[in-house]
Scaffold this motif. Structure first.
Motif, PDB file in Angstrom:
ATOM      1  N   ASP A   1     -29.911  -0.754   7.173  1.00  0.00           N
ATOM      2  CA  ASP A   1     -28.497  -0.993   6.876  1.00  0.00           C
ATOM      3  C   ASP A   1     -28.030  -2.197   7.673  1.00  0.00           C
ATOM      4  O   ASP A   1     -28.265  -2.267   8.894  1.00  0.00           O
ATOM      5  CB  ASP A   1     -27.639   0.218   7.262  1.00  0.00           C
ATOM      6  CG  ASP A   1     -27.802   1.368   6.292  1.00  0.00           C
ATOM      7  OD1 ASP A   1     -28.253   1.132   5.155  1.00  0.00           O
ATOM      8  OD2 ASP A   1     -27.497   2.514   6.673  1.00  0.00           O
TER       9      ASP A   1
ATOM     10  N   LYS B   1     -24.639  -4.117   8.589  1.00  0.00           N
ATOM     11  CA  LYS B   1     -23.182  -3.993   8.551  1.00  0.00           C
ATOM     12  C   LYS B   1     -22.550  -5.365   8.738  1.00  0.00           C
ATOM     13  O   LYS B   1     -22.543  -5.911   9.838  1.00  0.00           O
ATOM     14  CB  LYS B   1     -22.715  -3.028   9.642  1.00  0.00           C
ATOM     15  CG  LYS B   1     -23.310  -1.632   9.519  1.00  0.00           C
ATOM     16  CD  LYS B   1     -22.922  -0.747  10.697  1.00  0.00           C
ATOM     17  CE  LYS B   1     -23.548   0.626  10.584  1.00  0.00           C
ATOM     18  NZ  LYS B   1     -23.195   1.490  11.751  1.00  0.00           N
TER      19      LYS B   1
ATOM     20  N   ASN C   1      -9.238  -4.445   9.756  1.00  0.00           N
ATOM     21  CA  ASN C   1      -9.720  -3.165   9.213  1.00  0.00           C
ATOM     22  C   ASN C   1      -8.751  -2.588   8.186  1.00  0.00           C
ATOM     23  O   ASN C   1      -9.167  -2.042   7.156  1.00  0.00           O
ATOM     24  CB  ASN C   1      -9.956  -2.168  10.347  1.00  0.00           C
ATOM     25  CG  ASN C   1     -11.193  -2.485  11.164  1.00  0.00           C
ATOM     26  OD1 ASN C   1     -11.969  -3.369  10.788  1.00  0.00           O
ATOM     27  ND2 ASN C   1     -11.379  -1.787  12.262  1.00  0.00           N
TER      28      ASN C   1
ATOM     29  N   SER D   1      -9.725  -1.880   4.228  1.00  0.00           N
ATOM     30  CA  SER D   1      -9.480  -0.585   3.580  1.00  0.00           C
ATOM     31  C   SER D   1      -8.694  -0.774   2.293  1.00  0.00           C
ATOM     32  O   SER D   1      -9.043  -0.218   1.240  1.00  0.00           O
ATOM     33  CB  SER D   1      -8.699   0.336   4.523  1.00  0.00           C
ATOM     34  OG  SER D   1      -9.487   0.713   5.634  1.00  0.00           O
TER      35      SER D   1
ATOM     36  N   SER E   1     -17.325   1.837  -2.041  1.00  0.00           N
ATOM     37  CA  SER E   1     -16.437   2.668  -1.212  1.00  0.00           C
ATOM     38  C   SER E   1     -16.185   1.995   0.127  1.00  0.00           C
ATOM     39  O   SER E   1     -16.965   1.143   0.562  1.00  0.00           O
ATOM     40  CB  SER E   1     -17.058   4.056  -0.998  1.00  0.00           C
ATOM     41  OG  SER E   1     -18.341   3.955  -0.404  1.00  0.00           O
TER      42      SER E   1
ATOM     43  N   PRO F   1     -16.360   1.040   3.730  1.00  0.00           N
ATOM     44  CA  PRO F   1     -17.398   1.290   4.752  1.00  0.00           C
ATOM     45  C   PRO F   1     -16.815   2.026   5.956  1.00  0.00           C
ATOM     46  O   PRO F   1     -15.611   1.997   6.195  1.00  0.00           O
ATOM     47  CB  PRO F   1     -17.854  -0.132   5.148  1.00  0.00           C
ATOM     48  CG  PRO F   1     -17.346  -1.026   4.067  1.00  0.00           C
ATOM     49  CD  PRO F   1     -16.097  -0.390   3.549  1.00  0.00           C
ATOM     50  N   GLN F   2     -17.690   2.683   6.708  1.00  0.00           N
ATOM     51  CA  GLN F   2     -17.259   3.326   7.947  1.00  0.00           C
ATOM     52  C   GLN F   2     -17.136   2.253   9.015  1.00  0.00           C
ATOM     53  O   GLN F   2     -18.100   1.557   9.323  1.00  0.00           O
ATOM     54  CB  GLN F   2     -18.259   4.396   8.387  1.00  0.00           C
ATOM     55  CG  GLN F   2     -17.832   5.121   9.643  1.00  0.00           C
ATOM     56  CD  GLN F   2     -18.776   6.265  10.004  1.00  0.00           C
ATOM     57  OE1 GLN F   2     -19.599   6.672   9.194  1.00  0.00           O
ATOM     58  NE2 GLN F   2     -18.661   6.770  11.231  1.00  0.00           N
ATOM     59  N   PHE F   3     -15.940   2.114   9.582  1.00  0.00           N
ATOM     60  CA  PHE F   3     -15.705   1.053  10.544  1.00  0.00           C
ATOM     61  C   PHE F   3     -16.355   1.350  11.888  1.00  0.00           C
ATOM     62  O   PHE F   3     -16.537   2.509  12.288  1.00  0.00           O
ATOM     63  CB  PHE F   3     -14.199   0.824  10.742  1.00  0.00           C
ATOM     64  CG  PHE F   3     -13.510   0.321   9.502  1.00  0.00           C
ATOM     65  CD1 PHE F   3     -14.127  -0.592   8.665  1.00  0.00           C
ATOM     66  CD2 PHE F   3     -12.250   0.774   9.148  1.00  0.00           C
ATOM     67  CE1 PHE F   3     -13.504  -1.067   7.527  1.00  0.00           C
ATOM     68  CE2 PHE F   3     -11.606   0.318   8.018  1.00  0.00           C
ATOM     69  CZ  PHE F   3     -12.241  -0.606   7.192  1.00  0.00           C
ATOM     70  N   GLU F   4     -16.659   0.271  12.627  1.00  0.00           N
ATOM     71  CA  GLU F   4     -17.293   0.382  13.927  1.00  0.00           C
ATOM     72  C   GLU F   4     -16.297   0.740  15.018  1.00  0.00           C
ATOM     73  O   GLU F   4     -16.659   1.269  16.057  1.00  0.00           O
ATOM     74  CB  GLU F   4     -17.953  -0.955  14.273  1.00  0.00           C
ATOM     75  CG  GLU F   4     -19.204  -1.259  13.476  1.00  0.00           C
ATOM     76  CD  GLU F   4     -20.393  -0.461  13.971  1.00  0.00           C
ATOM     77  OE1 GLU F   4     -20.862  -0.685  15.100  1.00  0.00           O
ATOM     78  OE2 GLU F   4     -20.854   0.400  13.205  1.00  0.00           O
TER      79      GLU F   4
END
Length: 279
Positions: free
Chosen positions: A222, A224, A241, A245, A271, A273-276
């Motif tokens: 992956d 990112k 961020n 979204s 979708s 992404p999951q943020f850091e």
């Protein structure tokens, strides 16, 4: 205000902080305004990656990363005519942020622990996966392990080949091109057996010349993609961020991805992404 003229002092503060052991983010941001207060931006993008960041004949830039940067700028209240794009290579992204040549980097910039010591990352705005591109006629290569003993090209400043040799323990001959365009040229004329990097990068080159190459389509990491920001600009990170979204929730991200990669067989993610996180 154009923030690149203010970043030199910030970079000097970062260097001072490293020497005396001060917290880097406070050293950089003492007396500095956030990018959220800017009315113009200089953004570093790739100049030679079709579909992502490519310098056009008229001197402008186009691609998914360019569209993402313009969307984020708009959400920050900065109109497109006040966004200046400059080309950056993989090897010089940190340097150009630190020395103030650019305010932001949106250039297939994978978020890594090492890079996070110098750069604050918003996002990721997309999670790509590392894959392999080979010549269309090389049907024997069906997965990354089939590259054992073969030559694999990576762009200067990239970690792609290292993820194969060190990450997966597969012995390959690592060849470094100046850029991924250089790697693709070497693949086309037979100087290397494969090019391995993020599938969005490979998809851009595949879309440009679909008959010459093929995806192995067997991803193994992956990647990112982050928005590189001056170190310690937490306010800008949080604003970025929120913009990312909204970009996905409103369907803008899907439209961008389809625009640049819809004619390839790349399986894209639509979708948020999951943020850091911005700390």
């Amino acid at each position: 205000m154009r923030f690149r003229h203010r970043r030199v002092a910030a970079a000097a503060a970062l260097a001072t902080a490293a020497v005396v052991g001060l917290p880097a983010c406070s050293a950089v941001l003492d007396g500095e305004e956030s990018l959220v207060d800017a009315d113009s931006l200089v953004v570093g993008v790739k100049a030679d990656q079709p579909g992502l960041g490519l310098e056009a004949e008229n001197g402008g830039f186009e691609g998914f990363d360019v569209d993402v940067a313009l969307y984020i700028a708009d959400r920050l209240g900065i109109p497109g005519e006040n966004v200046e794009f400059v080309g950056v290579t993989s090897a010089e992204r940190e340097e150009k942020l630190l020395n103030g040549e650019v305010d932001m980097v949106v250039a297939t910039y994978s978020i890594t622990p090492g890079r996070k010591t110098q750069v604050t990352f918003g996002g990721p705005y997309y999670v790509a996966k590392q894959d392999v591109l080979v010549r269309a006629e090389d049907t024997d290569i069906q997965g990354v392990r089939d590259l054992d003993g073969m030559s694999v090209c990576q762009g200067a400043g990239s970690n792609s080949a290292a993820r194969i040799t060190e990450g997966l323990g597969i012995p390959v001959e690592r060849v470094e091109g100046e850029t991924y365009s250089d790697c693709i040229a070497q693949l086309r004329d037979g100087r290397v057996d494969a090019v391995s990097t993020d599938n969005l990068i490979l998809a851009g080159f595949l879309a440009e010349d679909p008959g010459a190459f093929r995806f192995v389509n067997n991803p193994f990491t992956d990647e990112k993609y982050g928005v590189g920001l001056p170190y310690g600009d937490i306010e800008a990170c949080e604003a970025v961020n929120k913009a990312i979204s909204r970009m996905y929730q409103e369907g803008e991200a899907t439209e961008m991805l389809d625009r640049w990669f819809g004619n390839t067989d790349l399986e894209m993610v639509h979708s948020v992404p999951q943020f850091e996180g911005c700390d």
